[in-house]
Design a protein around this motif. Sequence first.
Motif, PDB file in Angstrom:
ATOM      1  N   GLU A   1       0.828  -1.203   0.000  1.00 25.37           N
ATOM      2  CA  GLU A   1       0.000   0.000   0.000  1.00 25.37           C
ATOM      3  C   GLU A   1       0.869   1.263   0.000  1.00 25.37           C
ATOM      4  N   GLN A   2       1.922   1.260   0.818  1.00 27.70           N
ATOM      5  CA  GLN A   2       2.833   2.404   0.851  1.00 27.70           C
ATOM      6  C   GLN A   2       3.503   2.600  -0.507  1.00 27.70           C
ATOM      7  N   LEU A   3       3.920   1.494  -1.116  1.00 27.09           N
ATOM      8  CA  LEU A   3       4.590   1.555  -2.416  1.00 27.09           C
ATOM      9  C   LEU A   3       3.665   2.135  -3.479  1.00 27.09           C
TER      10      LEU A   3
ATOM     11  N   HIS B   1      11.210   7.724  -7.988  1.00 30.56           N
ATOM     12  CA  HIS B   1      11.589   8.492  -6.804  1.00 30.56           C
ATOM     13  C   HIS B   1      12.339   7.578  -5.835  1.00 30.56           C
ATOM     14  N   GLU B   2      13.300   8.129  -5.126  1.00 29.68           N
ATOM     15  CA  GLU B   2      14.134   7.344  -4.202  1.00 29.68           C
ATOM     16  C   GLU B   2      13.294   6.593  -3.164  1.00 29.68           C
ATOM     17  N   LYS B   3      12.293   7.247  -2.609  1.00 34.60           N
ATOM     18  CA  LYS B   3      11.446   6.603  -1.593  1.00 34.60           C
ATOM     19  C   LYS B   3      10.678   5.431  -2.191  1.00 34.60           C
ATOM     20  N   THR B   4      10.192   5.578  -3.422  1.00 30.81           N
ATOM     21  CA  THR B   4       9.477   4.491  -4.093  1.00 30.81           C
ATOM     22  C   THR B   4      10.407   3.304  -4.303  1.00 30.81           C
ATOM     23  N   LEU B   5      11.621   3.567  -4.729  1.00 33.63           N
ATOM     24  CA  LEU B   5      12.586   2.492  -4.969  1.00 33.63           C
ATOM     25  C   LEU B   5      12.965   1.791  -3.668  1.00 33.63           C
ATOM     26  N   GLN B   6      13.112   2.548  -2.586  1.00 24.56           N
ATOM     27  CA  GLN B   6      13.427   1.942  -1.287  1.00 24.56           C
ATOM     28  C   GLN B   6      12.296   1.044  -0.810  1.00 24.56           C
ATOM     29  N   LEU B   7      11.068   1.511  -0.959  1.00 26.49           N
ATOM     30  CA  LEU B   7       9.918   0.701  -0.561  1.00 26.49           C
ATOM     31  C   LEU B   7       9.830  -0.568  -1.403  1.00 26.49           C
ATOM     32  N   SER B   8      10.142  -0.455  -2.672  1.00 29.25           N
ATOM     33  CA  SER B   8      10.132  -1.613  -3.555  1.00 29.25           C
ATOM     34  C   SER B   8      11.160  -2.645  -3.103  1.00 29.25           C
TER      35      SER B   8
ATOM     36  N   GLY C   1       4.410   5.661  -5.157  1.00 29.41           N
ATOM     37  CA  GLY C   1       4.621   5.644  -6.599  1.00 29.41           C
ATOM     38  C   GLY C   1       3.680   6.586  -7.327  1.00 29.41           C
ATOM     39  N   MET C   2       2.439   6.624  -6.864  1.00 31.58           N
ATOM     40  CA  MET C   2       1.458   7.500  -7.517  1.00 31.58           C
ATOM     41  C   MET C   2       1.721   8.974  -7.189  1.00 31.58           C
ATOM     42  N   ASN C   3       2.168   9.251  -5.977  1.00 30.86           N
ATOM     43  CA  ASN C   3       2.374  10.636  -5.558  1.00 30.86           C
ATOM     44  C   ASN C   3       3.751  11.191  -5.919  1.00 30.86           C
ATOM     45  N   GLU C   4       4.766  10.362  -5.824  1.00 32.30           N
ATOM     46  CA  GLU C   4       6.145  10.824  -6.030  1.00 32.30           C
ATOM     47  C   GLU C   4       6.727  10.393  -7.370  1.00 32.30           C
TER      48      GLU C   4
END
Length: 60
Positions: A23-25, A36-43, A29-32
Motif C-alpha cells: 500500500e505504501q509503495l 523516486h528514491e522513496k518508491t525504490l526503497q519501498l520496492s 509511486g502515484m504521488n512521487e
Amino acid sequence: MKFPLTDRPLKIILMHHIQSLREQLINTGMNEGINHEKTLQLSQQLDEFIYLYQSYEKQS
C-alpha cells in the motif's frame, strides 16, 4: 531482522507487513513517481519481505 513476539504466527506478521508495504509503495509511486528514491526503497523492502515470507513457507 527481528520481529516482535506475539501470539500470531510469523507467517501472519509477514503477510500484514507485506500488505502494508504494498500500500505504501502504491501510494508513494502515484504521488512521487516510480523512479523516486522513496518508491525504490519501498520496492526493495517489499522484495526483501516477500523473500522472507517465501523462505518461511519453504521451511514450514
